[in-house]
Design a protein around this motif. Structure first.
Motif, short mmCIF file in Angstrom:
data_model
loop_
_atom_site.label_atom_id
_atom_site.label_comp_id
_atom_site.label_asym_id
_atom_site.label_seq_id
_atom_site.Cartn_x
_atom_site.Cartn_y
_atom_site.Cartn_z
N TYR A 13 0.81 -1.20 0.00
CA TYR A 13 0.00 0.00 0.00
C TYR A 13 0.86 1.26 0.00
O TYR A 13 0.82 2.06 0.92
N ASN A 28 -4.29 5.41 3.42
CA ASN A 28 -4.92 5.74 2.14
C ASN A 28 -5.14 4.50 1.30
O ASN A 28 -5.96 4.51 0.40
N ARG A 29 -4.35 3.49 1.55
CA ARG A 29 -4.41 2.24 0.80
C ARG A 29 -4.35 2.46 -0.70
O ARG A 29 -5.26 2.05 -1.44
N PRO A 30 -3.30 3.14 -1.20
CA PRO A 30 -3.21 3.34 -2.65
C PRO A 30 -2.97 2.02 -3.37
O PRO A 30 -2.12 1.22 -2.98
N VAL A 69 -7.55 5.22 -4.37
CA VAL A 69 -7.33 5.42 -2.94
C VAL A 69 -8.67 5.56 -2.24
O VAL A 69 -9.65 6.04 -2.82
N SER A 70 -8.69 5.13 -1.01
CA SER A 70 -9.83 5.34 -0.13
C SER A 70 -9.29 5.87 1.18
O SER A 70 -8.28 5.36 1.68
N PHE A 71 -9.92 6.88 1.71
CA PHE A 71 -9.50 7.38 3.02
C PHE A 71 -10.73 7.79 3.79
O PHE A 71 -11.72 8.26 3.23
N HIS A 107 -13.50 8.03 -2.00
CA HIS A 107 -12.79 7.19 -2.97
C HIS A 107 -12.34 8.09 -4.12
O HIS A 107 -13.11 8.95 -4.58
N PHE A 142 2.67 4.40 -2.84
CA PHE A 142 2.72 4.97 -4.19
C PHE A 142 4.10 4.67 -4.76
O PHE A 142 5.05 5.40 -4.50
N TYR A 166 -3.91 5.72 -9.57
CA TYR A 166 -4.15 5.06 -8.29
C TYR A 166 -5.61 5.15 -7.86
O TYR A 166 -6.28 6.15 -8.09
N GLU A 210 1.61 10.99 -3.59
CA GLU A 210 1.48 10.95 -2.13
C GLU A 210 1.56 12.35 -1.52
O GLU A 210 0.91 12.63 -0.51
#
Length: 185
Positions: free
Chosen positions: A5, A128-130, A16-18, A62, A7, A14, A74
């Motif tokens: 996870y 962020n789980r990119p 991403v979810s935050f 998202h 960048f 990408y 990032e």
């Protein structure tokens, strides 16, 4: 955080979810969602962010995006999260209609106390789980997933009816965020 996870490719696209700390439902008020939209517009115009898809839910966001020129994804995302955190906390503090003001601010303060790099209030979770979307199949999966999120939550029957996402752009209708790059899925 695992190597999975991060960048790795500065030119990659990408997903991403935050989320808000403790997954608090902050984005039930349009004025807070509008702060996110204004910041996304700024990132598009001034930071080289190209947005392929987006969705604001009640407690998370998202995005499918990439950055252009020499902007690192990032750093752009970090700037976005820092700015929106400050602006939304301030908006909550100054909103006379916010019945949850003291409770929300206490939760953000409590989250900051548990963090080594946040002073007063922590709004966003740190992860962020990119995920680099490296193929058309993966791009389609991620875009369909985020556009169907409001349907799965029962907010709307059709993805394109949810105002705070790019689903309408993909349905051929101009959405509330301009300059979304619609890809053929």
């Amino acid at each position: 955080m695992s190597r999975k996870y991060k960048f790795h490719n500065p030119e990659g696209i990408y997903f991403v979810s935050f989320a808000v700390v403790e997954w608090l439902n902050v984005f039930t008020r349009n004025e807070y969602k509008d702060i996110l939209l204004e910041s996304l517009r700024f990132c598009q115009k001034k930071k080289g962010m190209e947005i392929f898809a987006w969705c604001i839910m009640t407690n998370h966001v998202h995005l499918v995006f990439r950055t252009t020129a020499s902007q690192k994804p990032e750093l752009v995302l970090g700037d976005f999260k820092r700015f929106t955190s400050k602006e939304i906390v301030e908006a909550i503090s100054n909103n006379p209609r916010e019945s949850r003001r003291e409770w929300l601010l206490a939760k953000f303060k409590e989250a900051a106390m548990g963090s080594s790099n946040v002073k007063n209030f922590q709004f966003w979770r740190h992860d962020n789980r990119p995920i680099e979307v490296w193929s058309n199949k993966v791009i389609s999966e991620k875009i369909n997933y985020l556009h169907n999120n409001p349907v799965e939550e029962g907010f709307v029957f059709r993805p394109e009816d949810y105002v705070y996402s790019s689903a309408s752009d993909y349905a051929g209708i101009q959405g509330v965020l301009e300059n979304v790059i619609v890809v053929d899925i």
